[in-house]
Design an enzyme around this catalytic site. Structure first.
Site, PDB file in Angstrom:
ATOM      1  N   GLY A  66      -0.937  -9.554 -13.766  1.00  0.00           N
ATOM      2  CA  GLY A  66      -2.212  -8.914 -13.445  1.00  0.00           C
ATOM      3  C   GLY A  66      -3.381  -9.802 -13.832  1.00  0.00           C
TER       4      GLY A  66
ATOM      5  N   ASP B  98      -0.630  -0.958  -9.225  1.00  0.00           N
ATOM      6  CA  ASP B  98      -1.906  -0.243  -9.114  1.00  0.00           C
ATOM      7  C   ASP B  98      -2.787  -0.672  -7.947  1.00  0.00           C
ATOM      8  OD1 ASP B  98      -1.083   0.958 -11.408  1.00  0.00           O
ATOM      9  OD2 ASP B  98      -2.390  -0.193 -12.738  1.00  0.00           O
TER      10      ASP B  98
ATOM     11  N   ARG C 283      10.327   9.024  28.283  1.00  0.00           N
ATOM     12  CA  ARG C 283       9.990   7.673  28.731  1.00  0.00           C
ATOM     13  C   ARG C 283       9.366   7.618  30.128  1.00  0.00           C
ATOM     14  NH1 ARG C 283      12.616   3.405  25.935  1.00  0.00           N
ATOM     15  NH2 ARG C 283      13.967   4.181  24.299  1.00  0.00           N
TER      16      ARG C 283
ATOM     17  N   ILE D 132       9.427   1.696  17.074  1.00  0.00           N
ATOM     18  CA  ILE D 132      10.076   0.969  15.986  1.00  0.00           C
ATOM     19  C   ILE D 132      10.203  -0.515  16.322  1.00  0.00           C
ATOM     20  CG2 ILE D 132      11.338   3.010  15.242  1.00  0.00           C
ATOM     21  CD1 ILE D 132      13.917   1.577  16.265  1.00  0.00           C
TER      22      ILE D 132
ATOM     23  N   ASN E 246       8.110  -2.613  17.636  1.00  0.00           N
ATOM     24  CA  ASN E 246       6.906  -3.419  17.453  1.00  0.00           C
ATOM     25  C   ASN E 246       6.752  -4.459  18.560  1.00  0.00           C
ATOM     26  OD1 ASN E 246       4.534  -4.005  16.137  1.00  0.00           O
ATOM     27  ND2 ASN E 246       5.447  -5.516  14.766  1.00  0.00           N
TER      28      ASN E 246
ATOM     29  N   GLU F 160      19.623  -6.760  19.296  1.00  0.00           N
ATOM     30  CA  GLU F 160      20.530  -6.258  20.342  1.00  0.00           C
ATOM     31  C   GLU F 160      20.530  -7.077  21.634  1.00  0.00           C
ATOM     32  OE1 GLU F 160      19.505  -2.222  21.266  1.00  0.00           O
ATOM     33  OE2 GLU F 160      17.401  -2.653  21.618  1.00  0.00           O
TER      34      GLU F 160
ATOM     35  N   HIS G 216      20.643   4.764  16.312  1.00  0.00           N
ATOM     36  CA  HIS G 216      19.350   5.432  16.245  1.00  0.00           C
ATOM     37  C   HIS G 216      18.891   5.776  14.845  1.00  0.00           C
ATOM     38  CE1 HIS G 216      19.826   5.662  20.541  1.00  0.00           C
ATOM     39  NE2 HIS G 216      18.526   5.807  20.549  1.00  0.00           N
TER      40      HIS G 216
HETATM   41  P1  ADP Z   1      -1.908  -8.005 -16.939  1.00  0.00           P
HETATM   42  O1  ADP Z   1      -1.571  -9.411 -16.623  1.00  0.00           O
HETATM   43  O2  ADP Z   1      -0.976  -7.049 -16.252  1.00  0.00           O
HETATM   44  O3  ADP Z   1      -3.358  -7.719 -16.705  1.00  0.00           O
HETATM   45  P2  ADP Z   1      -2.314  -8.135 -19.837  1.00  0.00           P
HETATM   46  O4  ADP Z   1      -3.779  -8.012 -19.730  1.00  0.00           O
HETATM   47  O5  ADP Z   1      -1.603  -7.381 -20.881  1.00  0.00           O
HETATM   48  O6  ADP Z   1      -1.579  -7.757 -18.464  1.00  0.00           O
HETATM   49  O7  ADP Z   1      -1.972  -9.676 -20.025  1.00  0.00           O
HETATM   50  C1  ADP Z   1      -0.657 -10.135 -20.164  1.00  0.00           C
HETATM   51  C2  ADP Z   1      -0.619 -11.306 -21.126  1.00  0.00           C
HETATM   52  O8  ADP Z   1      -1.445 -12.369 -20.631  1.00  0.00           O
HETATM   53  C3  ADP Z   1      -1.162 -11.009 -22.498  1.00  0.00           C
HETATM   54  O9  ADP Z   1      -0.205 -10.411 -23.326  1.00  0.00           O
HETATM   55  C4  ADP Z   1      -1.542 -12.379 -22.990  1.00  0.00           C
HETATM   56  O10 ADP Z   1      -0.413 -13.082 -23.455  1.00  0.00           O
HETATM   57  C5  ADP Z   1      -2.033 -13.058 -21.745  1.00  0.00           C
HETATM   58  N1  ADP Z   1      -3.498 -12.977 -21.674  1.00  0.00           N
HETATM   59  C6  ADP Z   1      -4.236 -11.953 -21.191  1.00  0.00           C
HETATM   60  N2  ADP Z   1      -5.560 -12.212 -21.304  1.00  0.00           N
HETATM   61  C7  ADP Z   1      -5.662 -13.411 -21.901  1.00  0.00           C
HETATM   62  C8  ADP Z   1      -6.756 -14.251 -22.306  1.00  0.00           C
HETATM   63  N3  ADP Z   1      -8.028 -13.880 -22.121  1.00  0.00           N
HETATM   64  N4  ADP Z   1      -6.461 -15.421 -22.884  1.00  0.00           N
HETATM   65  C9  ADP Z   1      -5.200 -15.816 -23.056  1.00  0.00           C
HETATM   66  N5  ADP Z   1      -4.140 -15.087 -22.702  1.00  0.00           N
HETATM   67  C10 ADP Z   1      -4.341 -13.897 -22.134  1.00  0.00           C
END
Ligand code: ADP
Ligand code: ADP
Length: 782
Positions: A120, A168, A480, A538, A540, A638, A670
């Site tokens: 993330g 998310d 059809r 289906i 496309n 097919e 089908h």
């Molecule tokens: P996500 O990647 O899902 O947003 P987190 O915010 O928990 O999840 O980040 C995952 C890991 O990435 C953290 O546990 C940390 O090791 C590293 N990390 C997050 N932010 C920083 C930052 N500002 N500097 C260095 N490492 C970070």
């Protein structure tokens, strides 16, 4: 902004010796394995030395066995698994410089200077910081005699490419994060199950879904399940929400609705920023209405289960793109995040995306809700708008006259032509409700053209379409039959019912029927009404759109069946499955299900194959089997080839595999149509029908419909919803094979081959892949 595309040559072994590592960090999500597999195989294909880093940054800091060289088969049989096989973790040490110093040491000593991070915004921020500090970290390691001068010089640049894995869908810059679609599948499965039990009692169901700060899951789930109310953080309910909610629920009960569904995002708040929890909503309902109310908190179920076809394909595409981005990076290339822009994989500047993601949180903290919604991006805003429109309880009063008849509304009709496809019912429901909301009369034409001719046309009411979204098939009935020489009868019905605009929902035949009607306008003035087609099949195989309603459901169905077929052979020694899919001459389902299922080959009509190709593939399968792989999966469309039919391919594999593997054949019939529409098909139908109504009304207002642009097909083209005149689509259509002349997904075929090839017994020169250049959505930049 639309990106440019170009061809890129990818040479086998062209980046020999480069060290590349992949890791997953933060929360896990479905589809991460597909991404890991793709990074590993693409890396190996290009000649890199590829490593897994286990347990995210923790493994990077700890080193040792956590950093392990990956080979082709270490990522076999993982594409269908949820979560991440290499583990994910949060790591406090990496947040401090000492931790990052250790991590740098572990990478340099293994020659790793290319990192793919799947996580993330936190994980991506960490990666960016790591890269910025890389030089100084290496200096410190050199000063401490931890690394040599040579190493300092040789590994002086660190390249980073990110991919967002999160259920998310909370990251700005990408339309979809890896895992969101699967999470939606889980939520919708749960809601469908609840609906079936709750129907026996009169009940209100409150479901809490994940999304700490992002309401995407809740919003899209609400759309896909006809929920009565959704609470999300970006668009808090007005202060009088208690009163409004109770009024709505009471009214619905009175009108005979037995079940109410309320969806609450984990992070839902009111306009003061105070949390709205499932418990609070329950209390409101019980205290005010004394309704039997139950809460379901889905929790980790949403992260679980097998990834959807879309997430697997997304993982495959993004993983390959991330590796290419690293290989093409120069010392001053900014770190990028690989994202999805409409239907294109693109690279965007990582930190810009992170900044914008943080800006959403700030906008919410500042209670600037409009900005928060806007920053979330176009598709979020579009979903919110559609949801609001569809959940209005009663049509506005002014649309009705004293006798309760629509005041000055239009008379519009909807019908299907072609085979049933999942999502058709959702489209009809949305069309009917949108029309009624405007004060129009809406006519349902039953059984397609045949019903049109015989006058099987009925007035549709608001409550006629309740519960339609979740249902497969086509309640209006579909055939059809094309208009052919019965156009006179159809013209007479249009006149009789005073139809002012027509929506046709269906596959290739719907497009053809539309064309026939359009082309007969000179002969039948009744046909001079606006006409619009929503592609639903289906296969496309309709021109003018990248996706048809129903193809996502079919793809998921095939992918699940392939998983089950493979699983059925557990315990059996080496086996190859030859599976035939539908699609007419269109190889979409075979190719995409091939990518999602990790198939070894997908034979289709659009890409000619000879006996030489088949022979090479058989040898290739044999070499994989000798190399330890237990199962092979071959898909065949097919109508791929009249002579090399499924039976032929099955026999070929059976004969040539003697002593090494056995073969089995399956023709999927089908059942590919699917029983319950996927969230994507439900929402695509819902949104498209709303757009079609808007277009019909605008076109009617323009006066008599004579011009080509008054008979259109609504498609998703790259990243836009686009109305294309049926007349213009003729030039893009191969009528003999009933497919579009250009199909976007053909560009994914090289990827299917790269991801399926093991040690090849024959030399390959390399492949071409299409590259798309992306930009951050300019509309969203403040
Ligand atoms: P996500 O990647 O899902 O947003 P987190 O915010 O928990 O999840 O980040 C995952 C890991 O990435 C953290 O546990 C940390 O090791 C590293 N990390 C997050 N932010 C920083 C930052 N500002 N500097 C260095 N490492 C970070
Ligand atoms: P919208 O279509 O209004 O932009 P969505 O949130 O439904 O909003 O989807 C965002 C993007 O992701 C779209 O461009 C869509 O094409 C793509 N997408 C999402 N889920 C799927 C899926 N299951 N199959 C194909 N494309 C998908």
């Amino acid at each position: 902004m639309e990106g440019a595309s170009s061809q890129r040559f990818i040479g086998r072994g062209s980046h020999k010796g480069k060290g590349l590592a992949v890791f997953t960090s933060g929360g896990d999500s479905q589809g991460m394995n597909a991404a890991v597999r793709s990074v590993v195989r693409m890396g190996i294909y290009l000649g890199c030395k590829v490593y897994f880093i286990r347990e995210g940054y923790q493994g990077m800091v700890d080193g040792g066995d956590n950093i392990e060289e990956a080979n082709w088969s270490s990522v076999s049989s993982i594409i269908h698994k949820g979560g991440t096989i290499i583990g994910s973790a949060r790591c406090m040490e990496f947040i401090k410089r000492e931790g990052r110093l250790k991590a740098a040491f572990n990478l340099v000593t293994r020659g790793i200077t290319n990192l793919v991070v799947i996580g993330g915004d936190g994980s991506l921020t960490g990666a960016n910081l790591f890269r910025e500090e890389w030089s100084s970290l290496l200096d410190e390691l050199l000063a401490n005699n931890k690394i040599t001068k040579d190493q300092r010089e040789k590994y002086k640049h660190l390249h980073i490419a990110g991919m967002v894995g999160s259920i998310d869908n909370d990251f700005c810059g990408t339309d979809m994060t890896i895992g969101t679609d699967s999470a939606l599948h889980r939520i919708i499965e749960a809601i469908d199950a609840i609906v079936s039990t709750a129907y026996s009692h009169q009940r209100t169901f409150i479901m809490e879904v994940m999304g700490r700060h992002c309401g995407y899951l809740a919003l899209v789930a609400a759309l896909a399940s006809e929920a009565d109310q959704v609470f999300i953080p970006e668009d808090p309910v007005p202060n009088n929400w208690v009163e409004k909610l109770c009024k709505r629920l009471a009214q619905e009960r009175k009108s005979g609705q037995r079940l109410n569904i309320i969806i609450v995002a984990e992070g839902a708040i009111d306009r003061e920023g105070k949390p709205i929890t499932a418990e609070l909503v329950k209390k409101v309902v019980v205290d005010n209405l004394q309704q039997d109310t139950r809460i379901t908190v889905l929790g980790h179920v949403q992260r679980g289960g097998s990834p959807s076809a879309f997430d697997r394909i997304l993982g495959c595409r993004m993983g390959a793109e991330a590796v290419m981005a690293l290989m093409e990076a120069s010392p001053d290339t900014e770190p990028c995040v690989v994202s999805l822009d409409g239907n294109q994989a693109v690279r965007l500047p990582l930190m810009e995306c992170v900044r914008r993601t943080k800006a959403v949180a700030q906008a919410m903290a500042d209670k600037n809700w409009d900005l928060a919604v806007q920053l979330r991006g176009r598709s979020f805003a579009r979903n919110l708008e559609t949801y609001k429109m569809l959940t209005r309880l009663k049509p506005p009063k002014e649309a009705f006259d004293a006798s309760g008849k629509p005041a000055e509304g239009l008379t519009l009709a909807v019908m299907h032509v072609g085979a049933p496809a999942c999502g058709m019912n959702a489209a009809v429901r949305s069309f009917v409700r949108n029309c009624i909301y405007r004060g129009d009369t809406v006519l349902g034409i039953h059984d397609g053209v045949e019903g049109f001719i015989s006058g099987n046309i009925v007035n549709m009411d608001w409550s006629d379409v309740t519960g339609w979204v979740a249902q497969g098939g086509a309640f209006l009935g579909t055939k059809r039959t094309l208009p052919g020489d019965k156009k006179g009868e159809i013209a007479a019905r249009i006149k009789q019912f005073n139809i002012q605009g027509l929506l046709i929902i269906g596959g290739f035949e719907a497009y053809q029927a539309g064309l026939e009607i359009y082309e007969a306008r000179a002969q039948f003035p009744e046909f001079c009404i606006p006409l619009v087609v929503i592609p639903a099949t289906i296969s496309n195989n309709v021109p003018g759109t990248d996706f048809s309603l129903g193809s996502d459901t079919a793809l998921n169905e095939i992918t699940e069946i392939c998983d089950r077929i493979r699983q059925s052979a557990q315990g059996t020694k080496r086996r190859v499955f030859v599976i035939e899919t539908m699609g007419g001459y269109c190889g979409y389902l075979s190719t995409l299900a091939g990518l999602a299922g990790g198939a070894d080959a997908a034979y289709i009509y659009e890409e000619k194959f000879s006996i030489k190709d088949l022979q090479q593939d058989v040898y290739h399968m044999a070499s994989k089997m000798t190399g330890g792989i237990q199962r092979g999966l071959i898909l065949r469309n097919e109508k791929a080839n009249d002579n090399y039919n499924t039976e032929f391919i099955y026999r070929l594999y059976s004969e040539e595999g003697k002593g090494l593997f056995t073969a089995r054949m399956n023709v999927l019939g089908h059942m590919q149509q699917g029983g319950s529409p996927t969230p994507f098909d439900r929402n695509m139908g819902t949104k498209m029908a709303a757009k079609c109504l808007h277009w019909l009304v605008e076109t009617i207002q323009k006066g008599p419909a004579n011009a080509p642009d008054s008979a259109c097909l609504l498609g998703i083209v790259k990243r836009q919803y686009k109305f294309s005149p049926l007349e213009d689509l003729k030039a893009q259509t191969n009528f003999a094979q009933r497919i579009p002349k250009q199909q976007w997904w053909i560009k994914l075929r090289p990827l299917l081959r790269i991801l399926a090839k093991h040690e090849s017994t024959y030399e390959e020169e390399g492949l071409y892949m299409t590259v798309e250049q992306g930009e951050i959505d300019s509309e969203n930049v403040i």
